[in-house]
Design an enzyme around this catalytic site. Structure first.
Site, PDB file in Angstrom:
ATOM      1  N   GLY A  17       0.845  -1.200   0.000  1.00 31.85           N
ATOM      2  CA  GLY A  17       0.000   0.000   0.000  1.00 31.85           C
ATOM      3  C   GLY A  17       0.873   1.240   0.000  1.00 31.85           C
ATOM      4  N   THR A  19       1.660   3.191  -2.223  1.00 35.68           N
ATOM      5  CA  THR A  19       1.198   4.335  -3.036  1.00 35.68           C
ATOM      6  C   THR A  19      -0.068   4.958  -2.437  1.00 35.68           C
ATOM      7  OG1 THR A  19      -0.131   2.857  -4.409  1.00 35.68           O
ATOM      8  CG2 THR A  19       2.110   3.329  -5.182  1.00 35.68           C
ATOM      9  N   GLY A  20      -0.471   4.516  -1.267  1.00 37.17           N
ATOM     10  CA  GLY A  20      -1.753   4.928  -0.698  1.00 37.17           C
ATOM     11  C   GLY A  20      -1.671   6.196   0.141  1.00 37.17           C
ATOM     12  N   LEU A  22      -2.386   6.658   3.415  1.00 35.14           N
ATOM     13  CA  LEU A  22      -1.756   6.555   4.734  1.00 35.14           C
ATOM     14  C   LEU A  22      -0.235   6.591   4.616  1.00 35.14           C
ATOM     15  CD1 LEU A  22      -2.386   6.122   7.795  1.00 35.14           C
ATOM     16  CD2 LEU A  22      -1.925   3.707   7.389  1.00 35.14           C
ATOM     17  N   GLU A 216     -13.852  16.135  16.893  1.00 33.11           N
ATOM     18  CA  GLU A 216     -13.330  16.559  15.601  1.00 33.11           C
ATOM     19  C   GLU A 216     -14.168  17.707  15.056  1.00 33.11           C
ATOM     20  OE1 GLU A 216     -11.730  12.944  13.149  1.00 33.11           O
ATOM     21  OE2 GLU A 216     -13.599  12.345  14.098  1.00 33.11           O
ATOM     22  N   HIS A 240     -10.048   3.531  19.716  1.00 30.45           N
ATOM     23  CA  HIS A 240      -9.293   4.613  20.366  1.00 30.45           C
ATOM     24  C   HIS A 240      -9.792   4.939  21.778  1.00 30.45           C
ATOM     25  CE1 HIS A 240      -7.674   4.972  16.443  1.00 30.45           C
ATOM     26  NE2 HIS A 240      -8.659   5.664  15.922  1.00 30.45           N
TER      27      HIS A 240
HETATM   28  P1  NAP Z   1      -5.680   3.894  -0.123  1.00 29.00           P
HETATM   29  O1  NAP Z   1      -5.236   5.298  -0.268  1.00 29.00           O
HETATM   30  O2  NAP Z   1      -6.910   3.457  -0.821  1.00 29.00           O
HETATM   31  O3  NAP Z   1      -4.467   2.978  -0.600  1.00 29.00           O
HETATM   32  C1  NAP Z   1      -4.606   1.600  -0.775  1.00 29.00           C
HETATM   33  C2  NAP Z   1      -3.272   1.021  -1.170  1.00 29.00           C
HETATM   34  O4  NAP Z   1      -3.476  -0.383  -1.365  1.00 29.00           O
HETATM   35  C3  NAP Z   1      -2.700   1.589  -2.447  1.00 29.00           C
HETATM   36  O5  NAP Z   1      -1.315   1.732  -2.295  1.00 29.00           O
HETATM   37  C4  NAP Z   1      -3.017   0.494  -3.456  1.00 29.00           C
HETATM   38  O6  NAP Z   1      -2.075   0.453  -4.481  1.00 29.00           O
HETATM   39  C5  NAP Z   1      -2.858  -0.740  -2.616  1.00 29.00           C
HETATM   40  N1  NAP Z   1      -3.548  -1.892  -3.168  1.00 29.00           N
HETATM   41  C6  NAP Z   1      -4.855  -2.006  -3.471  1.00 29.00           C
HETATM   42  N2  NAP Z   1      -5.104  -3.231  -3.976  1.00 29.00           N
HETATM   43  C7  NAP Z   1      -3.923  -3.893  -4.011  1.00 29.00           C
HETATM   44  C8  NAP Z   1      -3.531  -5.179  -4.429  1.00 29.00           C
HETATM   45  N3  NAP Z   1      -4.385  -6.040  -4.927  1.00 29.00           N
HETATM   46  N4  NAP Z   1      -2.238  -5.515  -4.322  1.00 29.00           N
HETATM   47  C9  NAP Z   1      -1.333  -4.651  -3.816  1.00 29.00           C
HETATM   48  N5  NAP Z   1      -1.644  -3.423  -3.399  1.00 29.00           N
HETATM   49  C10 NAP Z   1      -2.926  -3.038  -3.498  1.00 29.00           C
HETATM   50  O7  NAP Z   1      -5.881   3.487   1.392  1.00 29.00           O
HETATM   51  P2  NAP Z   1      -5.214   4.163   2.685  1.00 29.00           P
HETATM   52  O8  NAP Z   1      -6.051   5.319   3.082  1.00 29.00           O
HETATM   53  O9  NAP Z   1      -3.773   4.386   2.470  1.00 29.00           O
HETATM   54  O10 NAP Z   1      -5.473   3.050   3.791  1.00 29.00           O
HETATM   55  C11 NAP Z   1      -4.673   1.892   3.901  1.00 29.00           C
HETATM   56  C12 NAP Z   1      -5.078   1.137   5.158  1.00 29.00           C
HETATM   57  O11 NAP Z   1      -4.854   1.964   6.291  1.00 29.00           O
HETATM   58  C13 NAP Z   1      -6.562   0.753   5.219  1.00 29.00           C
HETATM   59  O12 NAP Z   1      -6.697  -0.449   5.932  1.00 29.00           O
HETATM   60  C14 NAP Z   1      -7.178   1.885   6.035  1.00 29.00           C
HETATM   61  O13 NAP Z   1      -8.351   1.484   6.694  1.00 29.00           O
HETATM   62  C15 NAP Z   1      -6.061   2.147   7.012  1.00 29.00           C
HETATM   63  N6  NAP Z   1      -6.068   3.492   7.593  1.00 29.00           N
HETATM   64  C16 NAP Z   1      -5.945   4.589   6.802  1.00 29.00           C
HETATM   65  C17 NAP Z   1      -5.925   5.852   7.377  1.00 29.00           C
HETATM   66  C18 NAP Z   1      -5.744   7.097   6.549  1.00 29.00           C
HETATM   67  O14 NAP Z   1      -5.672   8.163   7.144  1.00 29.00           O
HETATM   68  N7  NAP Z   1      -5.643   7.023   5.244  1.00 29.00           N
HETATM   69  C19 NAP Z   1      -6.043   5.990   8.775  1.00 29.00           C
HETATM   70  C20 NAP Z   1      -6.164   4.848   9.558  1.00 29.00           C
HETATM   71  C21 NAP Z   1      -6.170   3.611   8.961  1.00 29.00           C
HETATM   72  P3  NAP Z   1      -2.406   0.823  -5.992  1.00 29.00           P
HETATM   73  O15 NAP Z   1      -3.251   2.038  -5.963  1.00 29.00           O
HETATM   74  O16 NAP Z   1      -1.073   1.045  -6.590  1.00 29.00           O
HETATM   75  O17 NAP Z   1      -3.135  -0.336  -6.529  1.00 29.00           O
END
Ligand code: NAP
Length: 480
Positions: A17, A19-20, A22, A216, A240
């Protein structure tokens, strides 16, 4: 005062993840800060892994942009950034396919700490765990980090635990709750167990009640689709707020050591009485911003606010209520744990002299710090007039740190993973116990088709939440 930084061992950290959102907002800036503080050894490596097909150079450029977006310019010295970016690598990998896995195996080094950060949707955790094993990548001492949400009820959390347990021992699994990585939360333990002053008073005999608030200002924003299936109870309380409650209410562990601390937290969750429906208020924001405009379902009954009164049924806390509240679109952003002590058993001063009960507040955000209000005499003539003043311990001031440099929770937690310290991570049974307590409440709402009450965007929450306190002769602390 200069902070003491203990370097960690060399490591390969793979961020699935990578590229995501978080990774961009939290994980990579946190890693950069640890690097710039000298905690990361020369040969540490961070490998981004996601489906997007791109070169390591392209990902590195993207990481650089993320650092510029989320860190102050003055932290980003040119040489430092260059040296950090040299530690990065990238691999296109499919969690549910076979592409990229042999390449990942070839990249991993045998003689350094291995950590795999699952920063992807929980539905992919099982596939990642399975492939790390079937491809012979994860060693028996490898660590995996998993993000919230950890399930949406007891059954799904148990299933997730069982899936991870097929390939990893509990000692290898780091379930993140970033609230536990906050400096003040750790300071709550330091204050309680590193001083003789507080612990003798930390019980129902001296504590009138405890308030835990996570407020918030923002609404659900772009997360409407996810949030509407979750609500404040699942999104905030089960994890939390419950963790903050546990650290506040737990018995002293015999050591500051992972299982000792987690055993005590688990006992608190198991000691929680079921909550009467009259002791819970659910709300939805309306007005300038409206929850129903932010989600797809125009008749949604998901709560964006919750306030509740809890009882920890044990000897220490018998008769001391814990009030919890959290919500979106409130008047101000702020998280704190506030311990309201009882009044002195007998006042020797005149009734209107101004004697107030002591209040200890532990601020998580903004401006992390601890504040103890004590009664003193108002200076000057005019008899014994009393006034309560703060004994303020703002960490930044007291320790000579620049407030902007208070470490982010992710900095601490990721380094704990590398060091192999699970103290500030949730154990599987803790997560399940929290769901076991939460599930019947949520099921009750569903069975009754319970409708949240309205509260104005920008307010302190629903009127009914004020009443929850008023009927006990108490009031919520003002949201700053
Ligand atoms: P996101 O922006 O949607 O990113 C998802 C990531 O997963 C991308 O890097 C995507 O890569 C990758 N991915 C998706 N399908 C895949 C696959 N089949 N194989 C390999 N990689 C794959 O999500 P996020 O917000 O970063 O969240 C990630 C996790 O952290 C989740 O469980 C979320 O609940 C948790 N979280 C996030 C936050 C936050 O603030 N964002 C806070 C707390 C918890 P590609 O796009 O390159 O496919």
């Amino acid at each position: 005062m200069v902070s003491r930084v203990i370097p960690v061992d060399p490591f390969d950290l793979v961020i699935f993840g990578g590229t995501g959102d978080l990774a961009r907002r939290k994980i990579l800036p946190a890693l950069f800060r640890r690097f710039s503080d000298g905690q990361m050894p020369e040969d540490a490596r961070i490998i981004g892994a996601a489906r997007t097909k791109q070169t390591a150079a392209a990902w590195t450029k993207w990481v650089h942009e993320a650092l510029k977006e989320f860190l102050p310019k003055e932290e980003l010295g040119k040489t430092l950034v260059k040296a950090f970016l040299e530690r990065l690598d990238y691999l296109a990998i499919d969690a549910v396919g076979e592409a990229g896995w042999p390449e990942l195996k070839a990249k991993m080094r045998d003689d350094v700490t291995q950590a795999f950060y699952f920063s992807v949707a929980p539905s992919l955790f099982g596939a990642l765990a399975e492939r790390l094993h079937s491809n012979g990548i994860a060693r028996a001492d490898a660590r995996i980090v998993v993000e919230k949400p950890f399930g949406r009820d007891l059954a799904s959390a148990q299933a997730l635990n069982a899936t991870l347990a097929e390939h990893f021992a509990e000692t290898q699994i780091y379930r993140i709750d970033h609230y536990l990585g906050k400096e003040t939360v750790q300071n709550l333990m330091a204050i309680r167990f590193g001083n003789v002053l507080f612990e003798p008073l930390w019980n129902a005999q001296y504590v009138d009640h405890v308030q835990i608030t996570v407020a918030e200002e923002v609404g659900v924003g772009g997360r409407g689709a996810y949030y509407d299936k979750s609500g404040a109870m699942r999104d905030m309380v089960q994890n939390h707020l419950m963790q903050l409650l546990c650290l506040t209410a737990m018995e002293p562990p015999n050591r500051f050591e992972p299982n000792a601390v987690r055993d005590e937290k688990l006992k608190v969750i198991r000691a929680l009485d079921p909550v009467a429906s009259t002791d819970i208020v659910r709300g939805q924001y309306v007005g300038k911003s409206s929850y129903l405009d932010d989600v797809e379902d125009p008749a949604s009954r998901t709560e964006s606010y919750i306030a509740m009164k809890l009882h920890v049924a044990n000897w220490r806390w018998n008769g001391t209520p814990f009030y919890l509240r959290t919500g979106k679109c409130l008047k101000a952003r702020g998280s704190e744990i506030v311990v309201h002590f009882k009044e002195t058993p007998h006042s020797i001063f005149e009734e209107d002299a101004g004697n107030k009960a002591n209040v200890l507040s532990i601020r998580l955000q903004p401006n992390e710090g601890i504040d103890l209000r004590v009664t003193i005499k108002e200076p000057g003539p005019g008899g014994m007039r009393l006034v309560d003043v703060p004994l303020d311990m703002s960490f930044a001031d007291a320790l000579g740190h620049d407030a902007s440099h208070v470490p982010d929770a992710y900095e601490r937690l990721i380094m704990d993973v590398i060091r192999g310290d699970q103290t500030l991570f949730m154990r599987g049974d803790e997560v399940e116990a929290a769901w076991a307590w939460t599930d019947p409440i949520i099921e009750g709402w569903k069975a009754r088709n319970d409708k949240p009450v309205d509260y104005e965007t920008g307010s302190t929450g629903p009127e009914e939440a004020l009443m929850l306190m008023h009927r006990d002769g108490r009031r919520w602390r003002d949201l700053a």
